[in-house]
Design an enzyme around this catalytic site. Structure first.
Site, PDB file in Angstrom:
ATOM      1  N   SER A 156       4.660  -3.001 -14.311  1.00 50.23           N
ATOM      2  CA  SER A 156       5.524  -2.236 -13.416  1.00 50.23           C
ATOM      3  C   SER A 156       5.996  -3.137 -12.290  1.00 50.23           C
ATOM      4  O   SER A 156       5.279  -4.046 -11.867  1.00 50.23           O
ATOM      5  CB  SER A 156       4.759  -1.048 -12.829  1.00 50.23           C
ATOM      6  OG  SER A 156       5.518  -0.405 -11.815  1.00 50.23           O
ATOM      7  N   TYR A 169      -2.187   2.681  -8.276  1.00 47.41           N
ATOM      8  CA  TYR A 169      -1.270   2.323  -9.354  1.00 47.41           C
ATOM      9  C   TYR A 169      -0.807   0.880  -9.202  1.00 47.41           C
ATOM     10  O   TYR A 169      -0.771   0.116 -10.180  1.00 47.41           O
ATOM     11  CB  TYR A 169      -0.071   3.275  -9.357  1.00 47.41           C
ATOM     12  CG  TYR A 169       0.887   3.061 -10.500  1.00 47.41           C
ATOM     13  CD1 TYR A 169       0.622   3.603 -11.751  1.00 47.41           C
ATOM     14  CD2 TYR A 169       2.060   2.338 -10.332  1.00 47.41           C
ATOM     15  CE1 TYR A 169       1.497   3.418 -12.807  1.00 47.41           C
ATOM     16  CE2 TYR A 169       2.942   2.149 -11.377  1.00 47.41           C
ATOM     17  CZ  TYR A 169       2.664   2.694 -12.615  1.00 47.41           C
ATOM     18  OH  TYR A 169       3.546   2.502 -13.656  1.00 47.41           O
TER      19      TYR A 169
END
Length: 288
Positions: A156, A169
């Site tokens: 990501s 995250y």
């Protein structure tokens, strides 16, 4: 768009009849990959949490690949024994694996660094350790087969620029980035190895992780767009598969990443892009 013939000529691992294992395959990017690869003639092993969603995904892929071309395996990637069982079933059913896509992930925010230890551990166990478990379970056999292979780990941009909002995250995806870089290095130094590792870095994508969105936001890409971009990047030999979206262009992403590493080089405060003393300088940098 890169044609299937061009992809399969450049990437023997994606030849018709080969096998792709996709974790997080019941929705989003994983399901889009399964559909596209099935249309290219690959056999598909779909791994996700068991239930109706996995069954529905397997049925949808079977309409493309045929009933004998899809194997659905209920798998919690945070559990190494379940990923080992996934590998056993994949090799038992199809005899080999040429593409491993470690894509399973969750985005539920456990909160501040000092809160919710169990929720932090759960997120990291899925997003980071799930990738490690996949590599441990599949790579030794893929290497032993001596055939061309690909490993794609889903990272990501939040693992690179680490914006405020969901620290757990960010930590998990930063780990995936570092792990995949080291994996690629190890694989290219493996004697006789024919396996390459790649880091998929989606942009804003409408998936099961898209918070508060029942329909695709205008700025988001679809999972299908991400997979089309990924396949073209694999043909080019890209390690970092940095996807744009309908809001962020590659030049914008490059500047954001350059600013992030500049925090270290210039000895600015952590996450200076969001620091009141540096926000104006960041805005000027983006406009330059």
């Amino acid at each position: 768009m890169t044609t299937d013939a061009e992809i399969q000529s450049a990437l023997p691992a994606l030849g018709s009849g080969n096998v792709a294992v996709i974790t997080g395959g019941a929705s989003g990017i994983g399901l889009a990959a399964a559909r596209r690869l099935a249309a290219m003639g690959l056999k598909i092993v779909l791994a996700d949490i068991g239930g109706a969603r996995l069954d529905e995904a397997a049925g949808a892929v079977a309409t493309i690949a045929g009933d004998g071309g899809v194997l659905a395996v209920a798998t919690d990637v945070s559990q190494p024994d379940e990923v080992d069982r996934l590998a056993e079933k994949a090799f038992e059913a199809f005899g080999g694996v040429s593409l491993l896509m470690n894509n399973a992930g969750v985005g539920n925010n456990p909160g501040k660094p000092w809160e919710n230890r169990d929720a932090w551990k759960r997120l990291l166990d899925i997003n980071f350790w799930g990738v490690v478990h996949g590599v441990e379970a599949f790579v030794p056999r893929m290497l032993a087969a001596g055939k061309p292979g690909l490993i794609v780990n889903t990272g990501s941009k939040q693992g690179i620029t680490t914006p405020p909002g969901n620290l757990a995250y960010n930590v998990s995806k930063s780990g995936v980035k570092s792990f995949t870089e080291g994996l690629a290095h190890a694989l290219r130094n493996e004697p006789g190895g024919k396996i390459a590792a790649h880091l998929l870095i989606p942009g804003f994508t409408f998936t099961g992780l898209t918070e508060g969105a029942d329909e695709k936001p205008a700025g988001a890409w679809t999972g299908e767009q991400v997979i089309d971009f990924m396949l073209a990047a694999l043909v080019r030999g890209d390690f970092y598969i940095l996807c744009p979206d309908n809001e962020a262009t590659r030049p914008m992403d490059e500047k954001r990443m350059a600013w992030a590493i500049g925090d270290i080089i210039e000895n600015r405060p952590a996450l200076s892009r969001w620091h009141p003393d540096h926000k104006d300088a960041f805005a000027a940098f983006m406009e330059s």
